[in-house]
Design a protein around this motif. Structure first.
Motif, PDB file in Angstrom:
ATOM      1  N   UNK A 223      29.312  -2.727  22.213  1.00  0.00           N
ATOM      2  CA  UNK A 223      29.087  -2.645  20.983  1.00  0.00           C
ATOM      3  C   UNK A 223      27.547  -1.374  19.710  1.00  0.00           C
ATOM      4  N   UNK A 224      27.994  -0.973  18.933  1.00  0.00           N
ATOM      5  CA  UNK A 224      27.065  -0.113  18.765  1.00  0.00           C
ATOM      6  C   UNK A 224      27.353   0.413  17.419  1.00  0.00           C
ATOM      7  N   UNK A 225      26.185  -0.027  15.633  1.00  0.00           N
ATOM      8  CA  UNK A 225      26.590   0.763  14.978  1.00  0.00           C
ATOM      9  C   UNK A 225      26.337   2.467  15.334  1.00  0.00           C
ATOM     10  N   UNK A 226      26.856   3.215  14.388  1.00  0.00           N
ATOM     11  CA  UNK A 226      26.117   4.589  14.195  1.00  0.00           C
ATOM     12  C   UNK A 226      28.064   5.617  13.236  1.00  0.00           C
ATOM     13  N   UNK A 227      26.480   5.560  12.216  1.00  0.00           N
ATOM     14  CA  UNK A 227      26.624   6.763  10.796  1.00  0.00           C
ATOM     15  C   UNK A 227      28.178   6.059  10.357  1.00  0.00           C
ATOM     16  N   UNK A 228      27.845   4.480   9.830  1.00  0.00           N
ATOM     17  CA  UNK A 228      28.641   4.190   9.289  1.00  0.00           C
ATOM     18  C   UNK A 228      29.893   3.350  10.062  1.00  0.00           C
ATOM     19  N   UNK A 229      30.068   3.112  10.894  1.00  0.00           N
ATOM     20  CA  UNK A 229      30.354   2.555  11.792  1.00  0.00           C
ATOM     21  C   UNK A 229      30.263   1.363  12.694  1.00  0.00           C
ATOM     22  N   UNK A 230      30.794   0.802  12.644  1.00  0.00           N
ATOM     23  CA  UNK A 230      31.263  -0.190  13.938  1.00  0.00           C
ATOM     24  C   UNK A 230      31.584   0.539  15.450  1.00  0.00           C
ATOM     25  N   UNK A 231      31.177  -0.187  16.675  1.00  0.00           N
ATOM     26  CA  UNK A 231      31.873   0.585  17.531  1.00  0.00           C
ATOM     27  C   UNK A 231      32.055  -0.343  18.168  1.00  0.00           C
ATOM     28  N   UNK A 232      33.106  -0.734  19.300  1.00  0.00           N
ATOM     29  CA  UNK A 232      33.202  -2.111  20.358  1.00  0.00           C
ATOM     30  C   UNK A 232      34.209  -1.489  21.254  1.00  0.00           C
ATOM     31  N   UNK A 233      33.889  -1.612  22.383  1.00  0.00           N
ATOM     32  CA  UNK A 233      34.565  -1.450  23.397  1.00  0.00           C
ATOM     33  C   UNK A 233      35.254  -2.480  24.203  1.00  0.00           C
TER      34      UNK A 233
END
Lengths: 414, 138
Positions: free
Chosen positions: A95-105
């Motif tokens: 999981x991570x936050x980058x440039x206006x998005x939350x990413x999750x795998x």
């Protein structure tokens, strides 16, 4: 009298509001630091991320009430994250936050969710797919992620293998040269975040020779990727004539690397030996415990004692902690199993002081006591196992636990 | 006289029954002893000293029908290894187990008797003949 009663009643109410979940264990920290439990009983909380507004996101590897991502928010600004939001119907680690998005795998897909101007997710039930179809053969399948400053995503694709033998984990089975696994796993892949619906071939193999680089973070001070890698298992069990029980517990090193594009860390041919400070050829490839190998592979910055399982890496960029912590590395060790019958090790967060991307001193245990016992003779009795790390906007750090589903917030109070 | 003989005979039968039972108790405790040696060398690293395994990775041997249930299934797992996904008591385990067919029939019978009667488990012993039979089926 009435006033006193009122004050007492108010105090009692405050007590109830501020009631902390029952602490299973006491976390030991250096002088001046304090910890606070901010989440508990969420099961397998793997990696975590903190948004700029303080929201805490947790990726779960087992669904809780059918959901795999939990968000905690302090809605009324009283310092307690009382508001819970759950979404995502898949398990996973990254999981991570980058440039206006939350990413999750999940173990094969990288999803992302868009934030609006109030830091609320606009597509809770319809995440975009950034990359799909990553290798998932269950072993070392966790897809941990990080980001650089120019729009690239880095994902660990662990090798579904111990040491790339013909027969995985079969005593006596020889190692494969070249190891075919390295074609589509056993390294870090880089993807551009400006595209969606990518597959492995859209990315590039950024670095290779990594068994399972579960700890992964971008170092903004030196603009490079740093990783922690889980070393191989079973040196003593497969080669008792070369490694006795104690040596098999201490070796191979768990490793911490600075990685540049094109680098090779040497798996499966070698392991790092922090006693000899050398890349030692694995016995499956003709090694005898002394012979060196993989001359072109890079060496780690630090070799830690074996099997402690460095599950998360955080390069500290905050200003809250004392100056020595700036740009240094926190590493969450999940705790070992492959030291049996020796006592298990790990179950703590260590700190490596660094400057300009290089260690400036010895590593030290920063946060300890998660297992709730010492020594840990039976892994199953350990209360908590550190798994994820995140840094808050205020410079506090967070530690997650995938045994009992706790998250601690660690702050410095002088 | 006949009665005396009958009583004598009955006594002999009882005696032989008793000594049979004793042999099997002795046999089991010997299997347990030798089984532990095999366990410590080949099984303990993954399944742990307390038989509880490793969460997410290596399945527990304590409190599961995979161990206390069907003997033939259990013998097959040791002979062939196990790479398929496995769920035990609601948990999934992801590390593959290698085939252990290099162990002798006696070693397999001993170690399976050991794990079926350790870690809180209580189940029947496994004999060399049962292992031999499964191995022949391969």
């Amino acid at each position: 009298m009435q006033k006193i009663r009122l004050v007492v009643a108010m105090l009692m109410l405050l007590n109830v509001i501020a009631a902390q979940p029952k602490l299973q264990v006491a976390i030991q920290l250096p002088v001046g630091f304090t910890s606070k439990v901010v989440a508990n009983d969420l099961g397998r909380v793997r990696h975590i991320a903190v948004n700029s507004n303080g929201d805490l996101y947790m990726k779960l590897d087992r669904l809780v009430n059918g959901k795999g991502i939990y968000r905690l928010r302090d809605k009324n600004g009283d310092g307690v994250m009382e508001d819970t939001l759950a979404f995502g119907n898949y398990t996973g680690t990254g999981i991570g936050i980058n440039n206006g998005y939350l990413y999750a795998t999940s173990d094969q897909t990288i999803y992302r969710y868009k934030f609006d101007e109030n830091q609320n997710i606009v597509n809770l039930d319809q995440p975009e797919i950034v990359v799909d179809g990553l290798l998932n053969k269950r072993q070392h399948a966790s897809k941990s992620i990080t980001f650089d400053k120019v729009g690239n995503l880095y994902v660990n694709i662990g090798a579904p293998s111990n040491v790339c033998q013909e027969q995985d984990r079969q005593k006596g089975s020889p190692g494969l040269t070249p190891c075919p696994i390295l074609e589509n796993a056993g390294g870090i892949w880089q993807f551009n975040t400006s595209k969606t619906n990518q597959t492995l071939s859209d990315g590039i193999r950024y670095a290779t020779g990594m068994r399972n680089a579960l700890g992964i973070d971008w170092n903004n001070e030196v603009n490079d990727l740093f990783v922690t890698i889980h070393g191989r298992d079973m040196l003593y069990q497969y080669f008792p004539e070369m490694y006795n029980q104690k040596l098999g517990a201490e070796l191979p090193s768990e490793t911490f690397y600075r990685v540049k594009k094109g680098d090779d860390c040497g798996w499966p041919y070698i392991h790092w030996d922090h006693f000899q400070n050398k890349k030692i050829l694995n016995p499956e490839y003709g090694g005898d415990g002394k012979k060196e190998g993989a001359p072109n592979a890079i060496s780690p910055l630090v070799g830690f004692p074996g099997h402690m399982a460095p599950n998360a890496l955080l390069i500290y960029s905050g200003n809250q902690f004392p100056a020595k912590y700036k740009n240094g590395a926190f590493i969450a060790f999940h705790g070992s199993w492959n030291r049996t019958p020796e006592p298990q090790e790990g179950f703590y967060v260590v700190f490596v002081p660094m400057k300009n991307g290089l260690p400036t001193g010895k590593w030290e245990v920063f946060a300890d006591g998660f297992s709730g016992m010492s020594p840990v003779t039976n892994l199953s009795a350990a209360k908590h196992r550190p798994t994820g790390l995140a840094q808050g906007e205020d410079g506090s750090i967070y530690v997650s636990d995938d045994k009992a589903g706790y998250v601690w917030k660690i702050s410095y109070n002088k | 006289m006949r009665i005396k003989l009958a009583i004598f005979g009955l006594g002999l039968m009882l005696l032989s029954n008793f000594s049979n039972a004793q042999t099997s108790v002795q046999g089991k405790s010997k299997q347990m002893l030798n089984g532990k040696k095999v366990y410590d060398m080949y099984c303990q690293a993954c399944h742990q000293a307390d038989g509880n395994g490793v969460p997410r990775l290596n399945p527990p041997l304590a409190g599961t029908v995979y161990v206390t249930g069907s003997k033939t299934r259990l013998i097959d797992i040791v002979l062939n290894g196990l790479t398929d996904p496995i769920e035990i008591n609601g948990e999934e385990y992801n590390n593959p187990m290698a085939a252990h067919s290099f162990l002798t029939d006696q070693q397999i019978a001993d170690v399976l008797t050991y794990i079926r009667n350790s870690f809180g488990n209580k189940a029947g012993t496994v004999s060399v003949a049962e292992v031999k039979k499964q191995r022949a089926k391969k």
